[in-house]
Motif scaffolding. Structure first.
Motif, PDB file in Angstrom:
ATOM      1  N   LYS A  98       1.562 -10.735  -2.526  1.00 52.19           N
ATOM      2  CA  LYS A  98       3.000 -10.509  -2.373  1.00 52.19           C
ATOM      3  C   LYS A  98       3.471  -9.392  -3.296  1.00 52.19           C
ATOM      4  O   LYS A  98       4.277  -8.538  -2.901  1.00 52.19           O
ATOM      5  CB  LYS A  98       3.773 -11.796  -2.674  1.00 52.19           C
ATOM      6  N   SER A 101       2.574  -6.024  -2.139  1.00 52.35           N
ATOM      7  CA  SER A 101       3.323  -5.576  -0.963  1.00 52.35           C
ATOM      8  C   SER A 101       4.624  -4.870  -1.346  1.00 52.35           C
ATOM      9  O   SER A 101       5.340  -4.377  -0.471  1.00 52.35           O
ATOM     10  CB  SER A 101       3.614  -6.755  -0.041  1.00 52.35           C
ATOM     11  N   HIS A 102       4.945  -4.849  -2.641  1.00 56.69           N
ATOM     12  CA  HIS A 102       6.127  -4.141  -3.150  1.00 56.69           C
ATOM     13  C   HIS A 102       5.690  -2.981  -4.039  1.00 56.69           C
ATOM     14  O   HIS A 102       4.504  -2.793  -4.299  1.00 56.69           O
ATOM     15  CB  HIS A 102       7.005  -5.103  -3.955  1.00 56.69           C
ATOM     16  N   GLU A 142      -2.282  -1.546  -2.862  1.00 57.71           N
ATOM     17  CA  GLU A 142      -0.884  -1.356  -2.456  1.00 57.71           C
ATOM     18  C   GLU A 142      -0.776  -0.853  -1.021  1.00 57.71           C
ATOM     19  O   GLU A 142       0.318  -0.847  -0.448  1.00 57.71           O
ATOM     20  CB  GLU A 142      -0.193  -0.376  -3.415  1.00 57.71           C
ATOM     21  N   LYS A 143      -1.891  -0.372  -0.466  1.00 58.93           N
ATOM     22  CA  LYS A 143      -1.993   0.048   0.942  1.00 58.93           C
ATOM     23  C   LYS A 143      -1.110   1.243   1.289  1.00 58.93           C
ATOM     24  O   LYS A 143      -0.910   1.558   2.460  1.00 58.93           O
ATOM     25  CB  LYS A 143      -1.678  -1.128   1.881  1.00 58.93           C
TER      26      LYS A 143
END
Length: 290
Positions: A98, A101-102, A142-143
């Protein structure tokens, strides 16, 4: 024991980690330091109460160090006497899915101290320019980026700029920041890691992952030097404390924190005339109780 170390370890100008000592070379003895710590804890408690009652400002203490440098025990010994209602400690581990994802600052925003509070970051947003620079592949979680080749000079400059903007924003909105690096030598780290293995009550502290990271000690020192030079600002100063002697690191840290709080111009709330009148009425009522 009229001494104060708050200015001795402030980073001023160009910082060289090789020139920064890991050992305290002054005249204060361990016994004197431990007695001084007791006195300073009383002062810190009083200042924390003033910060809490003022309610318009907050203090963020950022602690960074290599493994076994003494962050946890410093928090225990320095802040052990404050009111826990006015102090929060956040230990940042590897980000979870999670958090990944930020953006890299998101989870740190969530842990910031509210007005009147002291917040302590045990590790912090600086991990993103320390461990993530030593291990750039971690950033791929982090993609946003596709290859470690994306992590060039411009990438790291943007990270430093983000950190500086983040800290300036906090300052502009009532949070004072003090950043402390506990500077421990590689030899002392070895001794402490061996203690964790040899002393049964400390076995739980040892992780097999500590050794591969220790092998990268010099790389970490380079990253600390660069991060401190890039982000040491008047509004968010860095202090580099010799940490080979834990007792001294605690004394120096508490004095830096006390000095920071004293400069915040904290005030106890002033009662209005109506509030004072109510106070007097309450006093009379209590005194007249049978």
């Amino acid at each position: 024991m009229d001494t104060n170390f708050s200015d001795d370890f402030l980073v001023k100008g160009k910082f060289s980690i090789k020139k920064a000592s890991t050992q305290y070379k002054g005249k204060l003895t361990k016994e004197e330091g431990e007695q001084l710590l007791i006195l300073e804890k009383v002062k810190l408690r009083e200042l924390q109460e003033k910060l809490y009652s003022d309610g318009s400002k907050s203090l963020l203490v950022v602690l960074q160090a290599m493994d076994a440098a003494g962050k946890d025990s410093l928090i225990e010994h320095v802040f052990g006497g404050v009111n826990p209602q006015g102090c929060n400690v956040t230990s940042f581990k590897t980000p979870n899915p999670k958090e990944y994802s930020h953006d890299f600052l998101w989870r740190h925003y969530l842990a910031l101290p509210s007005k009147g509070m002291i917040g302590i970051f045990n590790r912090s947003h600086y991990e993103s320019v320390l461990v993530c620079k030593v291990h750039p592949e971690y950033n791929l979680n982090e993609k946003t980026w596709k290859s470690v080749k994306d992590f060039d000079v411009k990438f790291w400059k943007n990270r430093y700029d983000s950190i500086k903007n983040f800290e300036k924003h906090l300052i502009d909105n009532g949070t004072t920041i003090v950043k402390i690096f506990l500077h421990v030598s590689k030899d002392e780290q070895k001794k402490r890691l061996l203690d964790r293995i040899n002393e049964q009550e400390k076995n739980w502290k040892f992780s097999a992952a500590d050794l591969p990271e220790r092998a990268l000690f010099s790389k970490y020192m380079d990253c600390y030097e660069e991060a401190i030079n890039e982000t040491a600002k008047d509004y968010a100063p860095w202090y580099v404390i010799p940490a080979d002697d834990k007792w001294f690191a605690r004394v120096a840290a508490i004095q830096i924190i006390i000095d920071t709080l004293e400069k915040m111009d904290l005030q106890y709330p002033q009662l209005s005339k109506e509030d004072r009148k109510d106070l007097e009425e309450a006093k009379k009522q209590l005194e007249n109780e049978k």
